[in-house]
Design an enzyme around this catalytic site. Structure first.
Site, mmCIF file in Angstrom:
data_model
loop_
_atom_site.group_PDB
_atom_site.id
_atom_site.type_symbol
_atom_site.label_atom_id
_atom_site.label_comp_id
_atom_site.label_asym_id
_atom_site.label_seq_id
_atom_site.Cartn_x
_atom_site.Cartn_y
_atom_site.Cartn_z
ATOM 1 N N CYS A 62 52.530 37.893 62.482
ATOM 2 C CA CYS A 62 53.601 38.792 62.311
ATOM 3 C C CYS A 62 53.644 40.147 60.558
ATOM 4 O O CYS A 62 52.098 39.759 60.050
ATOM 5 C CB CYS A 62 54.646 38.492 62.185
ATOM 6 N N ALA A 63 55.004 39.749 60.554
ATOM 7 C CA ALA A 63 54.924 40.571 59.031
ATOM 8 C C ALA A 63 54.787 38.871 57.134
ATOM 9 O O ALA A 63 53.405 39.211 56.889
ATOM 10 C CB ALA A 63 55.885 40.964 58.001
#
Length: 105
Positions: A62-63
């Site tokens: 994800c981020a």
């Protein structure tokens, strides 16, 4: 319990052709993602788990590594060998690894 791995493991696996699933939202994915990563937003992981290959380890990003933990747990509950990558796409980029922009993996 979420199984995590580090960026070095992802980098080595990526070079060998590992499956990478990016669970960020599409607008985040388009802005830059691990080359070859498939975008399955977190809210869709449960319903789309059948799209994820079951014959190899899956690296979930994800981020920063938070959303990928939940996605990893969902994929593991579906019987997949999934691991969350600590630091996510942000760490990948900061380490100087290439990113791809746009909607294509």
């Amino acid at each position: 319990m979420t199984i995590e791995t580090d960026l070095a493991d992802l980098a080595a696996a990526h070079t060998a052709g590992a499956v990478v699933v990016d669970v960020r939202e599409p607008d985040e994915y388009v802005g830059g993602h691990v080359p070859g990563a498939v975008n399955i937003p977190l809210a869709q992981v449960r319903g789309r788990s059948a799209e994820v290959p079951s014959d190899a380890r899956v690296y979930v990003v994800c981020a920063s590594g938070n959303r990928s933990k939940g996605a990893t747990d969902t994929l593991r509950a579906a019987g997949l060998d999934a691991v969350s990558v600590r630091g996510g796409t942000r760490a990948w980029r900061e380490a100087g690894h290439p990113v791809t922009t746009g909607a294509r993996p």
